[in-house]
Design a protein around this motif. Structure first.
Motif, mmCIF file in Angstrom:
data_model
loop_
_atom_site.group_PDB
_atom_site.id
_atom_site.type_symbol
_atom_site.label_atom_id
_atom_site.label_comp_id
_atom_site.label_asym_id
_atom_site.label_seq_id
_atom_site.Cartn_x
_atom_site.Cartn_y
_atom_site.Cartn_z
ATOM 1 N N GLU A 3 45.091 4.177 -35.096
ATOM 2 C CA GLU A 3 43.743 4.111 -35.673
ATOM 3 C C GLU A 3 42.950 2.944 -35.078
ATOM 4 O O GLU A 3 41.731 2.980 -35.017
ATOM 5 C CB GLU A 3 43.826 3.888 -37.188
ATOM 6 C CG GLU A 3 44.569 4.976 -37.938
ATOM 7 C CD GLU A 3 43.746 6.236 -38.056
ATOM 8 O OE1 GLU A 3 42.654 6.136 -38.622
ATOM 9 O OE2 GLU A 3 44.196 7.299 -37.561
ATOM 10 N N ARG A 83 41.770 10.043 -28.819
ATOM 11 C CA ARG A 83 42.808 10.482 -29.763
ATOM 12 C C ARG A 83 42.289 11.580 -30.698
ATOM 13 O O ARG A 83 42.972 12.572 -30.971
ATOM 14 C CB ARG A 83 43.268 9.269 -30.579
ATOM 15 C CG ARG A 83 44.309 9.542 -31.598
ATOM 16 C CD ARG A 83 44.525 8.338 -32.488
ATOM 17 N NE ARG A 83 43.386 8.091 -33.371
ATOM 18 C CZ ARG A 83 42.524 7.086 -33.239
ATOM 19 N NH1 ARG A 83 42.651 6.222 -32.249
ATOM 20 N NH2 ARG A 83 41.519 6.940 -34.087
ATOM 21 N N ASN A 84 41.046 11.392 -31.161
ATOM 22 C CA ASN A 84 40.524 12.323 -32.174
ATOM 23 C C ASN A 84 40.213 13.713 -31.622
ATOM 24 O O ASN A 84 39.868 14.612 -32.381
ATOM 25 C CB ASN A 84 39.243 11.761 -32.804
ATOM 26 C CG ASN A 84 39.583 10.570 -33.654
ATOM 27 O OD1 ASN A 84 40.705 10.504 -34.179
ATOM 28 N ND2 ASN A 84 38.666 9.614 -33.763
#
Ligand SMILES: Cc1ncc(C[n+]2csc(CCOP(=O)(O)OP(=O)(O)O)c2C)c(N)n1
Ligand SMILES: CC(=O)[C@@H](O)[C@H](O)COP(=O)(O)O
Ligand SMILES: [Mg+2]
Length: 618
Positions: A3, A83-84
């Motif tokens: 994150e 990443r998303n």
């Protein structure tokens, strides 16, 4: 931790323990995501620590990291802010499975085909030097990709260039299948004999102790040093080529990786770092079956199982039919450039190991090697994906076709392949083969016809190509005889005023458009061309004279495709009709599922019918 990572800078302050935790998190993320979307899992699991260490030591995008093939760039994508986007990995409109310059400034060079990274890196490094700039250029190449001729051409050039350049060999002893070739054996020797590494250091220390006494004595000592090194020092092959060899390094030990990369960053000239990794690392099923998890379909994480496949693909039909034919014809031999499973040749390899040749990722060599076997009376089948055959264009012309040798090109993955995108769509082969004298090109509409084409090819005296698509071949009966003749098309339906000439997989797209056409009072002739070369001149001319509208349908680019061929034929015969070509436009076709792409390019049955109705009725 993931994150908190949006740019590579975000990992630069991490402790070693944090970097190790990060590698675990990335592995879980990859397994979780790819189990849903499919993708190149095993190769990415193998480069987690290497990618982390690269982004820790170097400053991307100022320093340039170039991924060979690019199928192992997922970890790089995760660390560079994407990443998303993994939920839509390789989906239509989603994240690409390969480096793409329009996706990120960190994607320096686009890849998909193998063995290009060292050439690209050297080009970037040389131009950096012309600009008087300072940054590192790094090529990351797998041992499979290192079997490709281009990689050797580039090493040969880079080694003597004295240019600052880092080549990292990611060595896992795997291509898609087990890696092959003598270089692979040499590398494995370096990998498995720990004494080599120790011996290298000891030897260098001892040799460096010898004092330089006088110029000529010094020269002789240097010569002796070289001969001793030649005998014992690992990586001597690369050293002799002008590289400083560092390694072998454990590619899952972040600390060692960071250490060696920091050293390399400070060194001058071309550096070769030999990194040992395990393909599929951290996921037991991928470690045990790296080939199955190379280009993986979605799978069950707990069991490692894929959805059961209850159909044969065109590759299966090819592999089984050829194996069958080879039991009756001992001159048949089969060749692959590192794709035994993907092309269906593993059936053949199992039954006829002595007549099966995996030459590594070396399509050019494979084509000329086939020509050599044909010269000696053999009947070689070179099974190759359409996109990779592009590599062997000159060899097909110069070595196969000029000598009119009976080599069969079994062109798998012709037309759209879908998820792999621009670099892999097989949409050029009809165009680039059609212009070559002596070449015959066939494309089956279904598996039964495909079997006949393979049989016909085994009797041909000159070169021929059979192109067929990726995926399900549908129902077929290998024993059913299809009426079939060299150079003859199949008239599927008689009609009036409109003719549709379709090739290969597109015949069924056209068949499925008929209903809608007839409901709109359009009653076309429908012709399954079967041959893109030679064309069935008689049938095409006869039908063309009877109609006002002619449509051609193919899953190749329209430029130079079978539509162009028919247009040329009509023009040569002074037949001028309203003519429309369906095929791919003059652009590269992006990634996505095949259905969405067919819709986008208006090559699905509905779009076909609508366009024909629009042109004929209005
Ligand atoms: C010219 C070309 N031929 C074939 C392929 C298909 N292909 C993709 S990855 C691969 C194996 C690569 O092995 P390696 O470079 O060692 O990478 P690894 O997956 O082991 O990390 C092959 C044969 C390709 N991409 N390009
Ligand atoms: C990266 C590459 O070139 C191969 O791994 C390719 O993606 C395999 O394609 P298939 O999955 O169609 O065999
Ligand atoms: Mg490998």
């Amino acid at each position: 931790m993931l994150e908190r990572i949006n740019t590579p800078n975000d990992i630069k302050k991490f402790s070693l323990a944090e970097l190790e935790d990060l590698s675990k998190e990335i592995r879980s993320f990859l397994i979780e995501q790819i189990s849903k979307t499919g993708g190149h899992l095993a190769s990415n699991l193998g480069v987690v620590e290497l990618t982390i260490a690269l982004h820790y030591v170097f400053d991307s995008p100022t320093d340039k990291i170039i991924w060979d093939v690019g199928h192992q760039s997922y970890v790089h994508k995760i660390l560079t802010g994407r990443r998303n986007l993994f939920d839509r990995l390789r989906k239509f409109g989603g994240l690409s499975g390969f480096p793409k310059r329009n996706e990120s400034v960190h994607d320096i060079f686009e890849t998909g085909h193998s063995s290009t990274s060292i050439s690209a890196a050297l080009g970037i490094a040389k131009s950096r030097d012309l600009n008087n700039e300072k940054y590192s250029v790094i090529s990351v190449i797998g041992d499979g990709a290192l079997t490709g001729g281009m990689a050797f051409e580039a090493l040969n050039d880079a080694g003597r260039s004295k240019t600052n350049l880092i080549v990292i060999l990611n060595h896992n002893e795997m291509s898609i299948s087990k890696n092959v070739g003598s270089l692979s054996l040499y590398l494995s020797k370096l990998r498995t004999d720990p004494n080599y590494f120790k011996l290298k250091r000891d030897l260098e220390n001892i040799l460096n102790l010898v004092p330089p006494i006088g110029k000529s004595i010094h020269k002789s000592i240097e010569k002796i040093k070289d001969s001793i090194k030649q005998l014992f020092v690992p990586g001597m092959f690369f050293e002799e080529m002008g590289f400083t060899y560092l390694g072998p390094i454990d590619g899952h030990d972040i600390d060692s990786l960071i250490d060696v990369l920091k050293r390399a960053k400070k060194m001058e000239g071309p550096i070769f770092i030999h990194v040992i990794t395990k393909k599929g690392k951290g996921y037991v099923f991928a470690e045990e079956n790296p080939d199955k998890f190379h280009s993986a379909a979605p799978f069950n994480i707990i069991t490692g199982e894929f959805k059961k496949k209850n159909y044969d693909t065109y590759s299966d039909v090819f592999g089984k039919t050829l194996t069958d034919l080879a039991t009756k014809n001992d001159k048949i031999v089969a060749i692959t450039a590192a794709m035994p499973d993907g092309t269906g040749l593993s059936y053949f390899a199992k039954k006829f190991p002595n007549r099966f040749y995996d030459v590594g990722i070396a399509e050019q060599h494979a084509a000329t090697f086939a020509a050599g076997m044909a010269i000696n009376g053999y009947k070689p089948y070179f099974a190759v994906y359409s996109t990779f055959l592009q590599r062997a264009f000159d060899q097909v012309i110069h070595d196969i076709c000029i000598q009119n040798l009976p080599v069969v090109l079994a062109i798998d993955r012709a037309g759209l392949v879908g998820e792999d995108g621009e670099t892999h769509q097989g949409v050029f082969d009809v165009s680039f083969l059609r212009m070559i004298p002596n070449m015959t090109i066939m494309a089956p509409k279904d598996a039964n016809e495909f079997v006949e084409m393979i049989k016909l090819s085994s009797m041909m005296q000159g070169p021929c190509a059979i192109r067929y698509p990726k995926g399900n071949a549908g129902d077929y009966d290998a024993k059913r005889k299809v009426s079939f003749k060299l150079g003859k098309a199949e008239v599927i339906q008689e009609g009036s005023n409109v003719a549709i000439f379709a090739l290969g997989r597109m015949v069924n797209v056209a068949i499925n458009a008929i209903d809608k056409l007839q409901k709109n009072s359009v009653n076309p002739y429908l012709v399954n061309l079967r041959f893109a070369k030679p064309l069935d001149v008689e049938t095409i001319l006869e039908i063309s004279k009877k109609v006002d509208y002619i449509f051609t349908v193919e899953d190749n680019v329209m430029v130079g495709g079978v539509g162009s061929a028919i247009l040329e034929l009509l023009s040569d015969n002074k037949i001028y009709k309203k003519f429309y070509r369906f095929g791919f436009p003059d652009k590269f076709i992006e990634h996505g599922d095949v259905d969405s792409l067919f819709k986008k390019y208006r090559l699905d049955s509905d779009s076909l019918a609508e366009k024909i109705i629009e042109l004929v009725i209005s």
